[in-house]
Design a protein around this motif. Sequence first.
Motif, short mmCIF file in Angstrom:
data_model
loop_
_atom_site.label_atom_id
_atom_site.label_comp_id
_atom_site.label_asym_id
_atom_site.label_seq_id
_atom_site.Cartn_x
_atom_site.Cartn_y
_atom_site.Cartn_z
N SER A 196 -17.12 8.26 -1.58
CA SER A 196 -15.98 7.59 -1.78
C SER A 196 -15.52 7.84 -3.00
O SER A 196 -13.76 7.89 -3.35
N ILE A 197 -15.60 7.93 -4.86
CA ILE A 197 -14.82 8.49 -4.70
C ILE A 197 -14.49 10.01 -4.98
O ILE A 197 -13.40 10.06 -5.21
N SER A 214 -13.81 0.44 6.10
CA SER A 214 -13.58 1.93 6.90
C SER A 214 -12.82 2.37 7.99
O SER A 214 -12.39 3.45 8.17
N TRP A 244 -9.30 0.94 0.36
CA TRP A 244 -11.16 1.95 0.17
C TRP A 244 -11.19 1.34 -0.92
O TRP A 244 -12.53 1.17 -1.12
N THR A 245 -10.84 0.15 -1.45
CA THR A 245 -11.63 -0.52 -2.82
C THR A 245 -12.68 -1.20 -1.90
O THR A 245 -14.27 -1.44 -2.56
N PHE A 262 -21.02 5.06 -1.66
CA PHE A 262 -20.50 4.24 -2.91
C PHE A 262 -20.01 6.24 -3.76
O PHE A 262 -18.32 6.37 -4.06
N HIS A 305 -15.80 0.63 -0.74
CA HIS A 305 -16.28 1.35 -2.13
C HIS A 305 -17.25 0.39 -3.59
O HIS A 305 -18.33 0.67 -3.47
#
Length: 128
Positions: A106-107, A48, A7-8, A103, A11
């Motif tokens: 994604s959080i 992704s 995920w990082t 962005f 993001h």
Amino acid sequence: FLIIFMWTPPHLWALALFRTSHYEEAKVPMLPVVAGAHETRKQIVIYSALLVPLACVPIVTGLGGIAYGFTSVVLGGVFMAFALAVWRETEGPEAVRAAKRLFGFSILYLFLLFAVLLAEHSIRHLLA
């Protein structure tokens, strides 16, 4: 761990796409600075595409149940749609908007994924 690991990059790279000048000024070698926006958008889609099925692994291992499975599939589809929008929008305000959407989402994605996993686990533990 692997979910957060995969995920990082999308993001942070989404953030870096709309803040590239800041990273350039600070001489921070983020991917858009060293490899360009095109390569960054490509890597966002690749990571992704790996993240979405990886987030389904807790279903297979028994850590996640039906609620987690549904959440993972739906949120993964939205995440992938936002990543593909970043790929398609290459210039101008739409490109910035697409990167900001990915962005921001994604959080929420990571929070909801783990919140449902925790809630489902807690409920199963309480009922056992």
